[in-house]
Design an enzyme around this catalytic site. Structure first.
Site, short mmCIF file in Angstrom:
data_model
loop_
_atom_site.label_atom_id
_atom_site.label_comp_id
_atom_site.label_asym_id
_atom_site.label_seq_id
_atom_site.Cartn_x
_atom_site.Cartn_y
_atom_site.Cartn_z
N GLN A 246 -23.12 -59.11 70.60
CA GLN A 246 -23.62 -58.95 69.12
C GLN A 246 -23.71 -60.44 68.78
O GLN A 246 -24.52 -60.58 67.49
CB GLN A 246 -22.55 -58.14 68.27
CG GLN A 246 -22.69 -56.89 68.57
CD GLN A 246 -24.00 -55.83 67.97
OE1 GLN A 246 -24.78 -56.39 67.38
NE2 GLN A 246 -24.20 -54.74 68.63
N ALA B 126 -25.16 -55.19 78.56
CA ALA B 126 -24.00 -55.35 78.30
C ALA B 126 -22.92 -54.55 78.88
O ALA B 126 -21.93 -54.71 79.31
CB ALA B 126 -23.59 -55.79 76.98
N CYS C 252 -24.27 -46.10 69.26
CA CYS C 252 -24.08 -45.44 70.64
C CYS C 252 -23.28 -44.29 70.75
O CYS C 252 -23.23 -43.82 71.86
CB CYS C 252 -23.06 -46.66 71.58
SG CYS C 252 -24.02 -48.23 70.96
N THR D 166 -32.92 -55.19 93.50
CA THR D 166 -34.23 -55.83 93.19
C THR D 166 -34.05 -56.44 91.86
O THR D 166 -33.88 -55.49 91.05
CB THR D 166 -35.29 -55.02 93.47
OG1 THR D 166 -35.39 -54.60 95.04
CG2 THR D 166 -36.67 -55.78 93.16
N GLY E 60 -29.85 -58.04 76.81
CA GLY E 60 -31.27 -58.57 76.04
C GLY E 60 -31.75 -57.84 74.75
O GLY E 60 -32.39 -58.62 73.87
#
Ligand SMILES: Cc1ncc(COP(=O)(O)O)c(C=O)c1O
Length: 390
Positions: free
Chosen positions: A186, A78, A334, A247, A207
């Protein structure tokens, strides 16, 4: 799942990250082993296998969100999605001195990106929030200027569980032909939100917030409210329509796809179960300690897995010691390494001492009834001890 070593605390930090769902691990396994091809290799079976896995994952994510598979741009999470959404727009509109509207309790991956947009001539209005962490629609309307190009408002707050009125915000953006970005990290996988009914142009997801792997996310890109271009912020390849070169992280993408498929099946019951836990924790603690303050909206109107509590006259050290058997967060995970009171609580008018005496409990898919009972007991004991000594 692998059994937990006895020494590990009870995990109550699902707003910071979630464990892998077993279905996700199983889906990823082949792509960590024999099916290791590069999805850009068009001339052999290894590449084809990877391409078809990525195609399936796009469909799984699109199905959960109610958008088209072609709208999805894979990112590393995110944070990157927010960077691409905001700086991508700012770079595209830099000649017009673009104005952005956001709000004070956004994740730093929005606030600091808006600030960085200043280097390309962007100007940002940061809307205030009320004591529950919600913006006022009136403030939003008043903040719109002739050069406003974008509104970036999150769906659900990671610290206090406030759910912003995104449907209404999206409608205003449509009325004024503004690009609407929402950080949905969230809420994806917790709520059935259908992008058919929310005209958001850009949606960020991650994810590891929905039982998928870390290091993978997506940005949904749809030009609904107005035609617009997004400029890349990374360079050096044609992947993802040249919007995000590099990639593809095939195993991560497969994991995110599987996480979305599982979420689509279980999220409704899961949210009901977690909301019942939320109510039980709050009722029990309040019955004994009515002074405990719930940050954010009341139960039933907030993120179903989140409880943010502040304890008057308590010191953060009281919590750290007595709640050592619980893995919780005292602010945003965070930025919990910093001793600064959380910018989210501050924006909601919470005093610095109360912000420091804040406990965030994030429950999740594998949280059990008995874990919730243990957490309640520990918090009650901590409060009894702390308040008895005052
Ligand atoms: C609302 C919100 N946005 C963005 C992020 C960053 O997500 P990621 O870890 O995928 O970069 C987080 C993570 O805490 C979050 O809660």
């Amino acid at each position: 799942m692998t059994p937990k070593p006895l020494s590990l605390p009870i995990y109550m930090d699902h707003n910071a990250t979630t464990p892998l769902d077993p279905s996700v691990r199983e889906a990823m396994r082949p792509y960590l082993e024999d099916s290791f091809g590069n999805a850009s290799s068009a001339s052999h079976a290894y590449g084809w296998q990877a391409q078809s896995a990525v195609k399936k994952a796009r469909e799984q994510v699109a199905h959960l969100l109610g958008c088209r598979a072609g709208d999805i741009v894979w990112t590393s999470g995110a944070t990157e999605s927010n960077n691409l959404a905001i700086l991508g727009v700012v770079r595209a509109y830099c000649k017009e001195k673009p104005h952005i509207i956001t709000q004070a309790t956004e994740h730093k991956a929005v606030l600091e990106v808006c600030e960085a947009g200043g280097d390309w001539g962007a100007d940002t209005t940061v809307l205030p929030v009320n004591a529950e962490g919600l913006i006022s629609i009136d403030d939003l309307r008043k903040a719109i200027r002739p050069n406003t190009v974008m509104v970036s408002i999150m769906m659900a707050n990671n610290e206090v569980g406030a759910l912003q009125p995104v449907e209404e915000i999206a409608k205003i953006c449509r009325e004024h032909k503004l690009i609407f970005h929402t950080d949905a990290a969230q809420s994806v996988g917790k709520y059935k939100f259908d992008l058919h009914s929310i005209p958001a142009d850009l949606v960020s997801l991650s994810g590891h917030k929905l039982y998928g792997p870390k290091g993978i996310g997506a940005l949904v890109v749809r030009a609904l409210n107005r035609e617009f271009t997004l400029k890349p912020i990374l360079f050096g390849g044609d992947q993802e329509k040249k919007l995000r070169p590099g990639t593809l992280n095939v195993s991560g993408i497969v994991g995110l796809g599987a996480a979305c498929e599982t979420a689509a099946q279980v999220m409704q019951d899961e949210c009901t179960r977690l909301q019942a836990f939320q109510t039980r924790v709050l009722k029990t603690l309040r019955a004994r300690f009515p002074q405990v303050k719930l940050n954010g909206p009341p139960e039933g109107q907030r993120l179903c897995n989140n409880i943010s509590l502040s304890f008057p006259d308590l010191h953060a050290d009281d919590m750290a010691l007595d709640l050592s058997g619980i893995a919780f967060s005292s602010g945003s995970a965070c930025n919990s390494a910093s001793a600064k009171p959380s910018h989210v609580l501050k924006a909601m008018g919470v005093s610095d001492p109360m912000a420091r005496a804040t406990l965030r409990l994030g429950m999740g898919r594998f949280t059990t009834e008995s874990e919730v009972s243990t957490v309640i007991d520990k918090v009650l004991k901590m409060l009894e001890k702390a308040y008895a000594s005052r």
